[in-house]
Design a protein around this motif. Structure first.
Motif, short mmCIF file in Angstrom:
data_model
loop_
_atom_site.label_atom_id
_atom_site.label_comp_id
_atom_site.label_asym_id
_atom_site.label_seq_id
_atom_site.Cartn_x
_atom_site.Cartn_y
_atom_site.Cartn_z
N LEU A 291 -36.39 -47.80 46.32
CA LEU A 291 -35.30 -47.26 45.52
C LEU A 291 -35.57 -47.47 44.04
CD1 LEU A 291 -32.30 -48.56 47.62
CD2 LEU A 291 -33.40 -46.34 47.74
N THR A 292 -34.93 -46.68 43.21
CA THR A 292 -35.12 -46.75 41.76
C THR A 292 -33.88 -47.35 41.13
OG1 THR A 292 -34.30 -44.50 41.59
CG2 THR A 292 -36.68 -44.79 41.74
N GLU B 143 -24.02 -37.15 43.78
CA GLU B 143 -25.42 -36.89 44.09
C GLU B 143 -26.24 -38.18 44.14
OE1 GLU B 143 -23.61 -35.25 41.97
OE2 GLU B 143 -23.56 -33.22 42.79
N ARG B 144 -25.94 -39.13 43.24
CA ARG B 144 -26.69 -40.39 43.25
C ARG B 144 -26.41 -41.20 44.51
NH1 ARG B 144 -27.19 -43.27 37.35
NH2 ARG B 144 -28.57 -41.72 36.41
N ILE B 145 -25.15 -41.28 44.89
CA ILE B 145 -24.81 -42.04 46.11
C ILE B 145 -25.40 -41.34 47.32
CG2 ILE B 145 -22.94 -42.91 47.54
CD1 ILE B 145 -21.19 -42.95 45.03
N SER B 146 -25.30 -40.02 47.35
CA SER B 146 -25.86 -39.26 48.47
C SER B 146 -27.36 -39.48 48.57
CB SER B 146 -25.56 -37.77 48.27
OG SER B 146 -26.18 -37.00 49.27
N SER C 293 -23.59 -50.52 41.91
CA SER C 293 -24.60 -49.50 41.70
C SER C 293 -24.45 -48.42 42.76
CB SER C 293 -25.98 -50.12 41.78
OG SER C 293 -26.22 -50.57 43.10
N ALA C 294 -25.13 -47.33 42.55
CA ALA C 294 -25.12 -46.26 43.56
C ALA C 294 -25.66 -46.77 44.88
CB ALA C 294 -25.95 -45.07 43.06
N MET C 295 -26.65 -47.67 44.80
CA MET C 295 -27.23 -48.23 46.02
C MET C 295 -26.20 -49.07 46.78
SD MET C 295 -30.40 -50.86 46.55
CE MET C 295 -31.11 -50.28 45.04
N GLU C 296 -25.45 -49.90 46.02
CA GLU C 296 -24.44 -50.74 46.66
C GLU C 296 -23.32 -49.88 47.25
OE1 GLU C 296 -24.47 -54.88 44.19
OE2 GLU C 296 -23.86 -53.08 43.12
N LEU C 297 -22.93 -48.86 46.55
CA LEU C 297 -21.88 -47.97 47.07
C LEU C 297 -22.37 -47.23 48.32
CD1 LEU C 297 -20.61 -46.53 43.67
CD2 LEU C 297 -19.36 -48.05 45.19
N ALA C 298 -23.63 -46.84 48.30
CA ALA C 298 -24.19 -46.16 49.48
C ALA C 298 -24.21 -47.10 50.68
CB ALA C 298 -25.61 -45.67 49.16
N ALA C 299 -24.64 -48.34 50.43
CA ALA C 299 -24.69 -49.31 51.53
C ALA C 299 -23.30 -49.59 52.08
CB ALA C 299 -25.34 -50.60 51.05
N ALA C 300 -22.32 -49.74 51.19
CA ALA C 300 -20.95 -49.98 51.65
C ALA C 300 -20.44 -48.81 52.48
CB ALA C 300 -20.04 -50.20 50.44
N ASP C 301 -20.78 -47.60 52.05
CA ASP C 301 -20.35 -46.41 52.80
C ASP C 301 -20.97 -46.40 54.19
OD1 ASP C 301 -18.87 -43.75 51.73
OD2 ASP C 301 -20.27 -43.21 53.32
N ILE C 302 -22.25 -46.73 54.26
CA ILE C 302 -22.94 -46.76 55.55
C ILE C 302 -22.34 -47.83 56.46
CG2 ILE C 302 -25.14 -47.28 56.67
CD1 ILE C 302 -26.51 -46.00 54.22
N VAL C 303 -22.06 -49.00 55.89
CA VAL C 303 -21.49 -50.09 56.68
C VAL C 303 -20.15 -49.68 57.29
CG1 VAL C 303 -20.38 -52.35 56.47
CG2 VAL C 303 -22.69 -52.02 55.61
N LEU C 304 -19.30 -49.02 56.51
CA LEU C 304 -18.00 -48.57 57.02
C LEU C 304 -18.18 -47.54 58.13
CD1 LEU C 304 -16.14 -48.34 53.61
CD2 LEU C 304 -15.47 -49.82 55.51
N THR C 305 -19.12 -46.63 57.94
CA THR C 305 -19.39 -45.62 58.97
C THR C 305 -19.91 -46.25 60.25
OG1 THR C 305 -19.83 -43.90 57.32
CG2 THR C 305 -20.77 -43.58 59.52
N ASP C 306 -20.86 -47.17 60.10
CA ASP C 306 -21.43 -47.85 61.26
C ASP C 306 -20.35 -48.65 61.99
OD1 ASP C 306 -23.68 -48.63 62.89
OD2 ASP C 306 -23.59 -50.60 61.93
#
Length: 558
Positions: free
Chosen positions: A13-14, A26-29, A121-134
């Motif tokens: 990741l960047t 777009e960044r979170i996606s 960060s976008a990465m942290e928000l993405a991970a949180a989103d995935i955790v909630l979905t999982d």
């Protein structure tokens, strides 16, 4: 506050230079997509010791929505995310473990957001989103079909599994689109009204647990206590009855006297625990009184799990046997037309948990002694005394049906391993199957039947058979099952039962027979019904139910 950190080596990741403010979709996606593109193994680790439990379904979910985030909007948690966290916290009222659904990580992320420590960060928000979905996917799957695989050895469960697709991803999409997280998540629960009643009982047990002051010491008695007797255990027994609201507070003149006011409370308590409500405080009553709220929380939890294993088909007519309740019920159009006490298998000859269709009845049955009873009971008895067979109205037969005189055999040379015969008991009032048997062919060779030992139905502990189910009301069951055959009147049924001649009668429809093992349920009026774990299965199942999710083959696979 405990922090959860990304395992940076797992992702390409960047992150450097990313502003700590709200980010574009777009960044979170992009970060969500990179999680699945960059994983070096199949574990999909997001945080330290935090894995995606259902990676295939999570990936499918995000792929269908072009990797758009589901729980975050404009860099902020949506109200749907907060509602779902509330539901995860309440998973314990389904007898499940909230921590299985990433609750520590969810709480940590939410707390940081609420304290404005960082937007993330976008990465942290993405991970949180995935955790909630999982978490949603796993929680919904457990609600639908259970956490523990019912085929695991400790469950003793062989009832057919649910065959329908739960459509969890559609449920999640609909929940998010309609803003109805609770309704769509709860839709995965069993539809049986008893499930919701048991949940309410579980809530009450959690509340009762908070009322305990001091220690819950076990009650011990050497002999049964009868009304109007004095005993040193009476004060503690009275306290337990008051705690469980089986007694109103009252003034007593002798604290050690088992008085008449206590009697009604004892009888009500015995009734709820499946005991003979005779008011005598014996070992079974004391065993039930020694259960504290935590014990009943565990017992309710494992039985909620068992209900989740059941097929979700609504049956209009079926026969239900609850082994732990020593009972049989004939249910039609959701009405219980017949309730009968039952005798089930001993702890070492357990009645199996399974389902099969009943197809015929046999009046005045003969009984061909099954191999286990032949080996363990009959052959040893005949070797001691060849007159045993005649005394039991039994005959020795070859497998072609020819009768053999037992006195012509050298029994000293015969053992269970080389026994070449069958033993069959003729019809009659002393036949071990009684006057009728109800057949639902199955691999266990288990069926429902009458019994000549009628006195055994008065016992509290009725785990007394070799595996088959003996019922107290065989005539009544036969009469109801043959109601659609007018020629089979009550009089004719009685004649057939006592004819001494075996007669098979086919049913005009197959009637499902379901043999369950439930040690707890809540009656329609809200009364909790607690039963003794006669086969000692609850503790092992509870250990699996509370075990941390792992890929060890013990838990359900989605």
């Amino acid at each position: 506050m405990k922090k959860y950190f990304f395992v940076w080596g797992m992702f390409a990741l960047t992150a450097p230079g990313l502003a700590q403010t709200s980010h574009t979709d777009e960044r979170i996606s992009l970060e969500i997509r990179k999680v699945f593109e960059a994983s070096e193994d199949q574990n999909f680790r997001l945080f330290e010791n935090t894995y995606i439990h259902s990676p295939d379904l999570v990936l499918e979910f995000y792929s269908q929505r072009d990797f758009r985030e589901a729980w975050i909007e404009d860099g902020k948690l949506t109200r749907h995310a907060y509602e779902f966290r509330y539901l995860v916290r309440r998973a314990k009222y389904d007898g499940l473990v909230p921590e299985d659904y990433h609750l520590p990580q969810i709480d940590d992320f939410f707390e940081a957001r609420e304290k404005n420590e960082r937007y993330g960060s976008a990465m942290e928000l993405a991970a949180a989103d995935i955790v909630l979905t999982d978490a949603f996917i796993l929680y919904a799957g457990h609600l639908y079909s259970g956490k523990v695989d019912p085929e695991h050895a400790v469950s003793g469960w062989n009832i057919e599994k649910k065959s329908t697709d739960p459509k969890i991803l559609k449920g999640l999409e609909d929940a998010l689109a309609e803003g109805e997280i609770r309704e769509h998540l709860e839709a995965f629960r069993p539809k049986f009204p008893v499930y919701q009643r048991m949940q309410r009982s579980l809530v009450r047990y959690y509340e009762k647990e908070k009322e305990i002051t001091g220690t819950w010491n076990p009650i011990s008695i050497r002999t049964a206590i009868k009304p109007n007797e004095r005993h040193a255990a009476i004060p503690v027994i009275r306290e337990r009855l008051l705690f469980w609201n089986e007694l109103e507070v009252y003034e007593w003149t002798d604290k050690d006297l088992y008085d008449s006011l206590m009697l009604s409370g004892v009888q009500a308590f015995q009734q709820k625990n499946g005991l003979n409500p005779d008011g005598v405080i014996g070992s079974a009553t004391v065993r039930a009184l020694n259960k504290n709220p935590r014990d009943l929380i565990r017992q309710t939890a494992v039985n909620l799990e068992r209900l989740r294993w059941l097929p979700d088909t609504i049956l209009q007519e079926f026969i239900l046997v609850n082994i732990a309740n020593y009972s049989m019920d004939y249910i039609k159009n959701r009405d219980t037309l017949l309730h009968s006490n039952a005798i089930v298998g001993r702890a070492y000859r357990r009645t199996p948990v399974f389902n099969a269709p009943m197809t015929y009845l046999v009046f005045s049955p003969t009984w061909t002694v099954p191999p286990g009873i032949l080996r363990n009971d009959v052959i040893p008895a005949v070797k001691k005394d060849p007159r045993y067979l005649a005394s039991k109205n039994m005959r020795l037969l070859t497998h072609s049906g020819n009768e053999v005189d037992p006195y012509t055999l050298d029994w000293s040379s015969i053992s269970a391993s080389n026994f070449p015969y069958m033993v069959r008991q003729d019809p009659g009032p002393d036949n071990s199957l009684g006057l009728v048997k109800f057949m639902f062919p199955n691999r266990y060779n288990v069926y429902i039947h009458d019994t000549p030992a009628r006195e055994l139905f008065a016992r509290d502990d009725r785990a007394l058979s070799s595996g088959c189910i003996r019922i107290q009301k065989p005539f009544e069951l036969a009469y109801l099952l043959l109601a659609d055959q007018p020629l089979w009147t009550g009089e004719r049924i009685l004649m057939a039962m006592n004819s001494g001649r075996e007669q098979k009668v086919s049913l005009r429809r197959q009637i499902p027979v379901i043999i369950l093992y439930l040690t707890f349920w809540t009656a329609g009026d809200g009364t909790p019904m607690v039963r003794h774990d006669v086969y000692e299965r609850d503790q092992d199942l509870y250990k699996l139910l509370t075990r941390k999710i792992a890929s060890d083959g013990l838990l359900q696979k989605l």
